[in-house]
Design a protein around this motif. Structure first.
Motif, PDB file in Angstrom:
ATOM      1  N   GLY A  22       0.436   0.806   4.907  1.00  0.00           N
ATOM      2  CA  GLY A  22       1.350   1.608   4.137  1.00  0.00           C
ATOM      3  C   GLY A  22       2.312   2.332   5.058  1.00  0.00           C
ATOM      4  N   ILE A  41     -10.928  -1.538   3.937  1.00  0.00           N
ATOM      5  CA  ILE A  41      -9.768  -0.653   3.895  1.00  0.00           C
ATOM      6  C   ILE A  41     -10.076   0.529   4.794  1.00  0.00           C
ATOM      7  CG2 ILE A  41      -8.305   0.801   2.455  1.00  0.00           C
ATOM      8  CD1 ILE A  41      -8.854  -1.027   0.134  1.00  0.00           C
ATOM      9  N   LEU A  79       0.852  -1.177   0.000  1.00  0.00           N
ATOM     10  CA  LEU A  79       0.000   0.000   0.000  1.00  0.00           C
ATOM     11  C   LEU A  79       0.890   1.230   0.000  1.00  0.00           C
ATOM     12  CD1 LEU A  79      -2.456  -1.143   2.830  1.00  0.00           C
ATOM     13  CD2 LEU A  79      -2.861  -1.270   0.367  1.00  0.00           C
ATOM     14  N   CYS A 101      -4.505   6.073  -1.610  1.00  0.00           N
ATOM     15  CA  CYS A 101      -3.845   4.839  -1.188  1.00  0.00           C
ATOM     16  C   CYS A 101      -3.902   3.888  -2.380  1.00  0.00           C
ATOM     17  CB  CYS A 101      -4.555   4.239   0.013  1.00  0.00           C
ATOM     18  SG  CYS A 101      -3.958   2.596   0.498  1.00  0.00           S
ATOM     19  N   CYS A 139      -2.782   4.108   5.481  1.00  0.00           N
ATOM     20  CA  CYS A 139      -3.794   3.259   4.874  1.00  0.00           C
ATOM     21  C   CYS A 139      -3.600   1.840   5.396  1.00  0.00           C
ATOM     22  CB  CYS A 139      -3.613   3.303   3.357  1.00  0.00           C
ATOM     23  SG  CYS A 139      -4.762   2.319   2.414  1.00  0.00           S
ATOM     24  N   ALA A 144      -3.117   0.328  -3.987  1.00  0.00           N
ATOM     25  CA  ALA A 144      -2.914  -1.065  -3.572  1.00  0.00           C
ATOM     26  C   ALA A 144      -2.267  -1.868  -4.706  1.00  0.00           C
ATOM     27  CB  ALA A 144      -4.241  -1.696  -3.184  1.00  0.00           C
TER      28      ALA A 144
END
Length: 115
Positions: free
Chosen positions: A106, A34, A4, A22, A95, A24
């Motif tokens: 992340g 999420i 992320l 964010c 995230c 992915a």
């Protein structure tokens, strides 16, 4: 493995707006949910907004009516649109994706609200 990557942070004046993204590394359809979290200096990480697999959203009380979480399924992106920003919104925003019993994070993006 899920990656992320957050982006969109920066310095903004009180009352201003920012949109965080964010990205992915896999289809966001695969995630149970999420979420966006934030962590201010000297404080614990806290939930900001959450979106489930059916699109149901939840928000922390301090951001209700000001922040909106959304997703672009085709681009595997999740957004956090932030309006009417306040100095107390200053934090690193993270995230998090929930996949089965595993959470992936992340590295965060810094948001600073200051005049």
């Amino acid at each position: 493995q899920v990656q992320l990557v957050e982006s969109g942070g920066g310095l903004v004046q009180p009352g201003g707006s920012l949109r965080l993204s964010c990205a992915a590394s896999r289809s966001i359809f695969s995630f149970n949910a999420i979420a966006w979290y934030r962590q201010a200096p000297g404080k614990q990480r806290e939930l900001v907004a959450h979106i489930g697999s059916f699109g149901i959203t939840n928000y922390a009380d301090p951001v209700k009516g000001r922040f909106t979480i959304s997703r672009d399924n085709a681009e595997n992106l999740v957004y956090l649109q932030m309006f009417s920003l306040k100095p107390e919104d200053t934090a690193v925003y993270y995230c998090k994706a929930e996949l089965g019993d595993t959470n992936y994070w992340g590295r965060g993006t810094q948001v600073t609200v200051s005049s």
